[in-house]
Design a protein around this motif. Structure first.
Motif, PDB file in Angstrom:
ATOM      1  N   ASP A  56      82.014 117.187  55.638  1.00  0.00           N
ATOM      2  CA  ASP A  56      82.572 115.842  55.797  1.00  0.00           C
ATOM      3  C   ASP A  56      81.553 114.734  55.567  1.00  0.00           C
ATOM      4  N   ARG A  57      80.294 115.079  55.390  1.00  0.00           N
ATOM      5  CA  ARG A  57      79.271 114.085  55.077  1.00  0.00           C
ATOM      6  C   ARG A  57      78.613 114.318  53.723  1.00  0.00           C
ATOM      7  N   PHE A  58      78.446 115.579  53.350  1.00  0.00           N
ATOM      8  CA  PHE A  58      77.763 115.933  52.114  1.00  0.00           C
ATOM      9  C   PHE A  58      78.764 116.494  51.109  1.00  0.00           C
ATOM     10  N   THR A  59      78.479 116.287  49.830  1.00  0.00           N
ATOM     11  CA  THR A  59      79.305 116.829  48.766  1.00  0.00           C
ATOM     12  C   THR A  59      78.420 117.429  47.689  1.00  0.00           C
ATOM     13  N   ILE A  60      78.647 118.695  47.370  1.00  0.00           N
ATOM     14  CA  ILE A  60      77.930 119.339  46.284  1.00  0.00           C
ATOM     15  C   ILE A  60      78.806 119.312  45.040  1.00  0.00           C
ATOM     16  N   SER A  61      78.193 119.065  43.891  1.00  0.00           N
ATOM     17  CA  SER A  61      78.929 119.013  42.640  1.00  0.00           C
ATOM     18  C   SER A  61      78.062 119.539  41.509  1.00  0.00           C
ATOM     19  N   ARG A  62      78.696 119.831  40.387  1.00  0.00           N
ATOM     20  CA  ARG A  62      78.022 120.428  39.240  1.00  0.00           C
ATOM     21  C   ARG A  62      78.408 119.690  37.980  1.00  0.00           C
ATOM     22  N   ASP A  63      77.435 119.465  37.124  1.00  0.00           N
ATOM     23  CA  ASP A  63      77.659 118.856  35.825  1.00  0.00           C
ATOM     24  C   ASP A  63      77.187 119.858  34.778  1.00  0.00           C
ATOM     25  N   ASN A  64      78.113 120.573  34.171  1.00  0.00           N
ATOM     26  CA  ASN A  64      77.747 121.610  33.213  1.00  0.00           C
ATOM     27  C   ASN A  64      77.157 121.038  31.924  1.00  0.00           C
ATOM     28  N   THR A  65      77.556 119.825  31.565  1.00  0.00           N
ATOM     29  CA  THR A  65      77.031 119.205  30.359  1.00  0.00           C
ATOM     30  C   THR A  65      75.541 118.921  30.488  1.00  0.00           C
ATOM     31  N   ASP A  66      75.137 118.421  31.656  1.00  0.00           N
ATOM     32  CA  ASP A  66      73.740 118.076  31.885  1.00  0.00           C
ATOM     33  C   ASP A  66      72.957 119.190  32.568  1.00  0.00           C
ATOM     34  N   ASN A  67      73.611 120.309  32.863  1.00  0.00           N
ATOM     35  CA  ASN A  67      72.974 121.424  33.561  1.00  0.00           C
ATOM     36  C   ASN A  67      72.293 120.944  34.835  1.00  0.00           C
ATOM     37  N   ALA A  68      73.073 120.311  35.672  1.00  0.00           N
ATOM     38  CA  ALA A  68      72.545 119.768  36.903  1.00  0.00           C
ATOM     39  C   ALA A  68      73.527 119.986  38.046  1.00  0.00           C
TER      40      ALA A  68
ATOM     41  N   ILE B 288      74.528 128.185  42.818  1.00  0.00           N
ATOM     42  CA  ILE B 288      73.415 127.302  43.135  1.00  0.00           C
ATOM     43  C   ILE B 288      73.688 126.693  44.498  1.00  0.00           C
ATOM     44  N   ALA B 289      72.650 126.622  45.297  1.00  0.00           N
ATOM     45  CA  ALA B 289      72.785 126.118  46.649  1.00  0.00           C
ATOM     46  C   ALA B 289      71.701 125.101  46.951  1.00  0.00           C
ATOM     47  N   TRP B 290      71.991 124.261  47.916  1.00  0.00           N
ATOM     48  CA  TRP B 290      70.999 123.377  48.500  1.00  0.00           C
ATOM     49  C   TRP B 290      70.630 123.903  49.886  1.00  0.00           C
ATOM     50  N   TYR B 291      69.346 124.025  50.122  1.00  0.00           N
ATOM     51  CA  TYR B 291      68.802 124.371  51.419  1.00  0.00           C
ATOM     52  C   TYR B 291      67.949 123.220  51.915  1.00  0.00           C
TER      53      TYR B 291
ATOM     54  N   VAL C  60      72.595 124.382  53.198  1.00  0.00           N
ATOM     55  CA  VAL C  60      73.390 123.185  53.436  1.00  0.00           C
ATOM     56  C   VAL C  60      74.711 123.243  52.690  1.00  0.00           C
ATOM     57  N   ALA C  61      74.654 123.622  51.420  1.00  0.00           N
ATOM     58  CA  ALA C  61      75.848 123.673  50.587  1.00  0.00           C
ATOM     59  C   ALA C  61      75.626 124.635  49.443  1.00  0.00           C
TER      60      ALA C  61
ATOM     61  N   ASN D 279      83.876 127.130  43.426  1.00  0.00           N
ATOM     62  CA  ASN D 279      84.105 127.232  44.857  1.00  0.00           C
ATOM     63  C   ASN D 279      82.881 126.706  45.598  1.00  0.00           C
ATOM     64  N   VAL D 280      83.118 126.038  46.711  1.00  0.00           N
ATOM     65  CA  VAL D 280      82.039 125.395  47.442  1.00  0.00           C
ATOM     66  C   VAL D 280      82.010 125.857  48.887  1.00  0.00           C
ATOM     67  N   TYR D 281      80.847 125.773  49.465  1.00  0.00           N
ATOM     68  CA  TYR D 281      80.620 126.089  50.869  1.00  0.00           C
ATOM     69  C   TYR D 281      79.738 125.003  51.467  1.00  0.00           C
ATOM     70  N   TYR D 282      80.024 124.635  52.700  1.00  0.00           N
ATOM     71  CA  TYR D 282      79.204 123.674  53.417  1.00  0.00           C
ATOM     72  C   TYR D 282      78.861 124.205  54.796  1.00  0.00           C
ATOM     73  N   ALA D 283      77.640 123.982  55.199  1.00  0.00           N
ATOM     74  CA  ALA D 283      77.277 124.221  56.578  1.00  0.00           C
ATOM     75  C   ALA D 283      78.022 123.232  57.466  1.00  0.00           C
ATOM     76  N   GLY D 284      78.214 123.628  58.734  1.00  0.00           N
ATOM     77  CA  GLY D 284      78.939 122.766  59.645  1.00  0.00           C
ATOM     78  C   GLY D 284      78.325 121.382  59.773  1.00  0.00           C
TER      79      GLY D 284
END
Length: 117
Positions: free
Chosen positions: A65-77, A34-37, A48-49, A56-61
């Motif tokens: 250092d400003r944005f953080t992507i995360s996952r909550d498997n319990t809430d499917n979010a 899952i990604a954010w655009y 974006v991420a 494993n995570v990826y961030y655009a330049g």
């Protein structure tokens, strides 16, 4: 099918923070990542991420250092924490999923983020 619904956008001042949410439903087990655009007016949509099955995570330049992507498997979010926002972060932010079911790429409808004083 996979359904994605974004929320959490809004108007913030420069230097402020927002946390975007992507609610995921449907054939969740088919999702590879899952990604954010984001897409600003007249600009190309850019990634974006990204977070994969193994966490494993990826961030655009511009996001590193400003944005953080995360996952909550319990809430499917999936979340995108955005700090130190600047006017050039203004865009519609979209949640994206790549899955093993047709049409294989899924998009939410987007949530507007506006950074302005």
């Amino acid at each position: 099918q996979v359904q994605l619904v974004e929320s959490g956008g809004g108007l913030v001042q420069p230097g402020g923070s927002l946390r975007l949410s992507c609610a995921v439903s449907g054939n969740i087990d088919s999702i590879a990542n899952i990604a954010w655009y984001r897409q600003a007016p007249e600009n190309q949509r850019e990634e974006v991420a990204n977070i994969g099955q193994r966490g494993n995570v990826y961030y655009a330049g511009s996001a590193k250092d400003r944005f953080t992507i995360s996952r909550d498997n319990t809430d499917n979010a999936v979340y995108l924490q955005m700090n130190s926002l600047q006017p050039d972060d203004t865009a519609v932010y979209y949640c994206n999923a790549r899955a093993r079911v047709a049409p294989y790429v899924f998009w939410g409808r987007g949530t507007q983020v506006t950074v302005s004083s």
